[in-house]
Design an enzyme around this catalytic site. Structure first.
Site, PDB file in Angstrom:
ATOM      1  N   HIS A   1       0.810  -1.219   0.000  1.00 17.91           N
ATOM      2  CA  HIS A   1       0.000   0.000   0.000  1.00 17.91           C
ATOM      3  C   HIS A   1       0.842   1.267   0.000  1.00 17.91           C
ATOM      4  O   HIS A   1       0.366   2.349   0.341  1.00 17.91           O
ATOM      5  CB  HIS A   1      -1.006  -0.025   1.153  1.00 17.91           C
ATOM      6  CG  HIS A   1      -2.234  -0.797   0.792  1.00 17.91           C
ATOM      7  ND1 HIS A   1      -2.171  -2.113   0.384  1.00 17.91           N
ATOM      8  CD2 HIS A   1      -3.537  -0.457   0.721  1.00 17.91           C
ATOM      9  CE1 HIS A   1      -3.393  -2.537   0.097  1.00 17.91           C
ATOM     10  NE2 HIS A   1      -4.244  -1.545   0.296  1.00 17.91           N
TER      11      HIS A   1
ATOM     12  N   ASP B   1      -5.743   5.065   9.914  1.00 22.15           N
ATOM     13  CA  ASP B   1      -7.170   5.208   9.559  1.00 22.15           C
ATOM     14  C   ASP B   1      -7.693   3.952   8.876  1.00 22.15           C
ATOM     15  O   ASP B   1      -8.857   3.595   9.005  1.00 22.15           O
ATOM     16  CB  ASP B   1      -7.361   6.378   8.584  1.00 22.15           C
ATOM     17  CG  ASP B   1      -7.040   7.708   9.218  1.00 22.15           C
ATOM     18  OD1 ASP B   1      -6.908   7.768  10.453  1.00 22.15           O
ATOM     19  OD2 ASP B   1      -6.920   8.697   8.464  1.00 22.15           O
TER      20      ASP B   1
ATOM     21  N   GLU C   1      -9.161  14.129  14.646  1.00 21.78           N
ATOM     22  CA  GLU C   1      -8.630  14.333  13.292  1.00 21.78           C
ATOM     23  C   GLU C   1      -9.368  15.522  12.665  1.00 21.78           C
ATOM     24  O   GLU C   1     -10.173  16.174  13.339  1.00 21.78           O
ATOM     25  CB  GLU C   1      -8.813  13.085  12.414  1.00 21.78           C
ATOM     26  CG  GLU C   1      -7.835  11.972  12.722  1.00 21.78           C
ATOM     27  CD  GLU C   1      -7.624  11.007  11.554  1.00 21.78           C
ATOM     28  OE1 GLU C   1      -8.098  11.286  10.441  1.00 21.78           O
ATOM     29  OE2 GLU C   1      -6.971   9.962  11.771  1.00 21.78           O
TER      30      GLU C   1
HETATM   31  P1  FAD Z   1       4.197  -1.826   2.021  1.00 21.44           P
HETATM   32  O1  FAD Z   1       3.700  -0.721   1.196  1.00 21.44           O
HETATM   33  O2  FAD Z   1       4.150  -3.171   1.452  1.00 21.44           O
HETATM   34  O3  FAD Z   1       5.685  -1.500   2.524  1.00 21.44           O
HETATM   35  C1  FAD Z   1       5.977  -0.227   3.040  1.00 21.44           C
HETATM   36  C2  FAD Z   1       7.449  -0.126   3.404  1.00 21.44           C
HETATM   37  O4  FAD Z   1       7.724  -0.971   4.508  1.00 21.44           O
HETATM   38  C3  FAD Z   1       8.396  -0.580   2.305  1.00 21.44           C
HETATM   39  O5  FAD Z   1       9.568   0.158   2.404  1.00 21.44           O
HETATM   40  C4  FAD Z   1       8.644  -2.047   2.643  1.00 21.44           C
HETATM   41  O6  FAD Z   1       9.858  -2.523   2.106  1.00 21.44           O
HETATM   42  C5  FAD Z   1       8.658  -1.981   4.152  1.00 21.44           C
HETATM   43  N1  FAD Z   1       8.186  -3.184   4.795  1.00 21.44           N
HETATM   44  C6  FAD Z   1       7.022  -3.832   4.619  1.00 21.44           C
HETATM   45  N2  FAD Z   1       6.939  -4.877   5.458  1.00 21.44           N
HETATM   46  C7  FAD Z   1       8.070  -4.876   6.173  1.00 21.44           C
HETATM   47  C8  FAD Z   1       8.586  -5.706   7.191  1.00 21.44           C
HETATM   48  N3  FAD Z   1       7.894  -6.750   7.651  1.00 21.44           N
HETATM   49  N4  FAD Z   1       9.798  -5.423   7.701  1.00 21.44           N
HETATM   50  C9  FAD Z   1      10.524  -4.375   7.257  1.00 21.44           C
HETATM   51  N5  FAD Z   1      10.083  -3.563   6.287  1.00 21.44           N
HETATM   52  C10 FAD Z   1       8.874  -3.804   5.755  1.00 21.44           C
HETATM   53  N6  FAD Z   1      -0.428   5.553   7.134  1.00 21.44           N
HETATM   54  C11 FAD Z   1      -0.603   6.087   8.349  1.00 21.44           C
HETATM   55  O7  FAD Z   1       0.349   6.267   9.105  1.00 21.44           O
HETATM   56  N7  FAD Z   1      -1.850   6.443   8.774  1.00 21.44           N
HETATM   57  C12 FAD Z   1      -2.960   6.227   8.025  1.00 21.44           C
HETATM   58  O8  FAD Z   1      -4.047   6.551   8.448  1.00 21.44           O
HETATM   59  C13 FAD Z   1      -2.793   5.635   6.757  1.00 21.44           C
HETATM   60  N8  FAD Z   1      -3.858   5.372   5.977  1.00 21.44           N
HETATM   61  C14 FAD Z   1      -3.672   4.777   4.768  1.00 21.44           C
HETATM   62  C15 FAD Z   1      -4.788   4.489   3.981  1.00 21.44           C
HETATM   63  C16 FAD Z   1      -4.638   3.864   2.769  1.00 21.44           C
HETATM   64  C17 FAD Z   1      -5.860   3.548   1.937  1.00 21.44           C
HETATM   65  C18 FAD Z   1      -3.344   3.572   2.287  1.00 21.44           C
HETATM   66  C19 FAD Z   1      -3.162   2.939   0.956  1.00 21.44           C
HETATM   67  C20 FAD Z   1      -2.220   3.873   3.042  1.00 21.44           C
HETATM   68  C21 FAD Z   1      -2.380   4.475   4.296  1.00 21.44           C
HETATM   69  N9  FAD Z   1      -1.291   4.789   5.100  1.00 21.44           N
HETATM   70  C22 FAD Z   1      -1.484   5.324   6.337  1.00 21.44           C
HETATM   71  C23 FAD Z   1       0.086   4.585   4.636  1.00 21.44           C
HETATM   72  C24 FAD Z   1       0.607   3.244   5.072  1.00 21.44           C
HETATM   73  O9  FAD Z   1       0.842   3.230   6.456  1.00 21.44           O
HETATM   74  C25 FAD Z   1       1.937   2.961   4.410  1.00 21.44           C
HETATM   75  O10 FAD Z   1       1.824   3.084   3.026  1.00 21.44           O
HETATM   76  C26 FAD Z   1       2.402   1.570   4.764  1.00 21.44           C
HETATM   77  O11 FAD Z   1       3.766   1.463   4.462  1.00 21.44           O
HETATM   78  C27 FAD Z   1       1.662   0.558   3.957  1.00 21.44           C
HETATM   79  O12 FAD Z   1       1.700  -0.659   4.601  1.00 21.44           O
HETATM   80  P2  FAD Z   1       1.928  -1.994   3.796  1.00 21.44           P
HETATM   81  O13 FAD Z   1       1.799  -3.023   4.822  1.00 21.44           O
HETATM   82  O14 FAD Z   1       1.085  -2.102   2.604  1.00 21.44           O
HETATM   83  O15 FAD Z   1       3.467  -1.794   3.433  1.00 21.44           O
END
Ligand code: FAD
Length: 514
Positions: free
Chosen positions: A91, A154, A267
């Site tokens: 994400h 969120d 918020e």
């Molecule tokens: P990914 O996008 O898969 O990875 C993100 C990063 O973390 C990359 O650098 C990856 O290499 C690294 N990573 C992933 N897993 C691990 C692991 N196990 N160990 C080490 N590194 C790792 N953020 C907020 O803070 N607050 C919010 O309210 C919020 N709302 C969101 C709503 C939506 C609809 C979306 C799409 C994103 C939102 N985000 C929010 C952002 C979100 O927190 C970040 O984009 C987060 O990184 C996505 O999580 P993911 O698990 O999909 O990680």
């Protein structure tokens, strides 16, 4: 010897490793308990939620657990220029979890590896997998134990490791700090391939470096998360302001109060003073039956208005009049436009899963999968009025095709030892421009406007940082980290042999941290 198989799957062309499609050779070479898929442009690892980039990884590894991850990292570290990226739920917006020609570790396959309740000196914690989705952590903790983590995002279809690699912020962070302030222990597979447990007292450099560490210190395979008793119910309330200074005064008042003297969630968002279905008046009502009456808005001619969003926790057994009285007591100190208040009561779990409902609707309308050139910033309180005047009131006054969030956070609830870069002031604002391209400006226009906003912040000397940062140049990263840059680089080098042996060719991929 096994590394030789992996070696033979890689052909060097134009300086980039390319797959030969022999997944079983990769699997055998790493001796995986889990599985592996070749990386082509159709794999989930070739894209992310942002939809701005498409790449071709060498392979997508679905590890069975930490041992598989360790073996994959050790194998990769012996191949020149081979990179590894952990993928949570993909994400990210700017390819942070992607690696062109490298190995992507799909952490979702490890979700079930850890789920254990601990009682340590009377406080409850849950050990969960780095690849677990927060929504599953929530529903399992509440249904099994009546407990829940304290700090959220969120939207909860994000992984534990993904948000801990950034910060994890939402309307509870003013009280409990971000998610990275609510973990006490991590298990991480570091760049040397070692499976390492760390905490504030055990390997503290690894622990604090990894929190907000952008996936640069290793792969988080387990996290110990603080829990608290889960409330049954939430009263979710929105009130409207025409004046930015009144909105910020009230929001800052609420986040500065002691525990028990404020709402449980704070918020806010900016919306357009018109009937635009996404960014206008219809964005405000929580209860669609009662709608939004624009006739009540004072005629100031303002292009944008402000909505403060708060929530109050209570138990099913609480008498309705007790809840009404407590909420009224908090609201009476606020200076919102009389009559422009909207509220609903719902269960705590429904409240925390509120964006999931929006996701389901957006998917049904075909909007969810459009590109998302989002911009997230942390902006100091001292600059937020300037930001409103220039960005909200001028640059994005016609809307962006998605929510425009703004709410205050308290720096004292964050730990300076983590890797996150923050503005200097005690109160700073999260600003999020959450663009859905299918209903707003084009991708190119959105990206250009994001760049214009960031360049304006730099030109005006604003005290600000990108949240979920992404830069193409070392200069960008150095400016982002400022005084923390040297600490970040030194910490990273001590856990990643490639960082020492071949500077700039770090095993944890960085197209954005090269
Ligand atoms: P990914 O996008 O898969 O990875 C993100 C990063 O973390 C990359 O650098 C990856 O290499 C690294 N990573 C992933 N897993 C691990 C692991 N196990 N160990 C080490 N590194 C790792 N953020 C907020 O803070 N607050 C919010 O309210 C919020 N709302 C969101 C709503 C939506 C609809 C979306 C799409 C994103 C939102 N985000 C929010 C952002 C979100 O927190 C970040 O984009 C987060 O990184 C996505 O999580 P993911 O698990 O999909 O990680």
């Amino acid at each position: 010897m096994r590394i030789a198989y992996l070696d033979r799957t890689v052909h060097e062309t134009d300086g980039e490793p390319k797959p030969n499609g022999d997944v079983s050779a990769i699997s055998k070479s790493i001796d995986l308990q889990g599985s592996v898929e070749t990386g082509d442009k159709t794999t989930i690892a070739s894209k992310d939620f942002g939809g701005l980039y498409s790449i071709k990884p060498l392979a997508l590894i679905k590890p069975a657990g930490s041992d598989d991850i360790s073996r994959a990292i050790k194998a990769a570290s012996r191949i020149p220029r081979m990179t590894v990226a952990a993928r949570g739920n993909g994400h990210s917006i700017n390819g942070q979890a992607m690696t062109n020609g490298g190995l992507v570790i799909d952490m979702r396959s490890t979700e079930e590896n850890h789920f254990r309740l601990l009682n340590i000196n009377g406080s409850f914690f849950i050990d969960v997998s780095g690849g677990a989705l927060w929504e599953n952590v929530l529903t399992r903790c509440v249904s099994r134990f009546g407990l829940a983590p304290r700090s959220w995002t969120d939207y909860l279809s994000l992984t534990v490791g993904g948000t801990l690699s950034n910060a994890g912020v939402s309307g509870q962070a003013f009280r409990y700090g971000p998610q990275i302030s609510n973990v006490t222990e991590l298990e991480i597979v570091i760049g040397k391939g070692d499976i390492t447990v760390c905490s504030e007292t055990r390997n503290p450099e690894l622990f604090f470096g990894s929190l907000g560490g952008l996936g640069q210190f290793g792969i988080i395979t387990r996290a110990r998360v603080k829990l608290q008793p889960a409330p049954d119910m939430v009263r979710w309330i929105r009130v409207v302001y025409t004046e930015f200074d009144e909105f910020t005064r009230d929001a800052e008042f609420l986040v500065s109060r002691d525990d028990g003297e404020s709402f449980d969630y704070v918020e806010g968002f900016v919306f357009c003073n018109n009937d635009d279905p996404v960014n206008g008046w219809p964005a405000v009502p929580l209860d669609p039956v009662h709608g939004f009456n624009p006739g009540i808005i004072p005629q100031t001619g303002a292009s944008v208005l402000y909505c403060l969003e708060v929530a109050f926790h209570y138990q099913k057994g609480d008498h309705p009049s007790t809840v009404d009285k407590a909420v009224a007591g908090l609201l009476k100190r606020l200076r919102f436009v009389e009559g422009l208040k909207s509220q609903v009561d719902l269960s705590y779990v429904e409240f925390l899963l509120r964006v999931k409902r929006a996701e389901e609707q957006a998917k049904a309308n075909g909007i969810w999968d459009a590109p998302h050139p989002w911009l997230n910033l942390f902006i100091s309180k001292s600059n937020i009025v300037d930001f409103d005047q220039t960005v909200f009131k001028k640059m994005v006054k016609d809307g962006i095709g998605g929510p425009m969030l703004i709410y205050p956070l308290m720096r004292s609830k964050w730990d300076n030892r983590t890797s996150v870069a923050l503005p200097d002031s005690e109160i700073f604002y999260l600003v999020a421009l959450l663009r859905f391209v299918s209903r707003g400006p084009s991708v190119e226009e959105s990206v250009a406007q994001n760049r214009e906003i960031v360049e304006w912040c730099i030109k005006e000397g604003l005290d600000f940082k990108l949240y979920l940062p992404h830069y193409q140049s070392k200069e960008g990263w150095k400016r982002h980290f400022g005084d923390q840059w040297t600490r970040f680089v030194e910490r990273k080098a001590s856990f990643d042999p490639m960082a020492i042996l071949a500077p700039g060719q770090n095993i944890f991929k960085r197209t954005h941290l090269s």
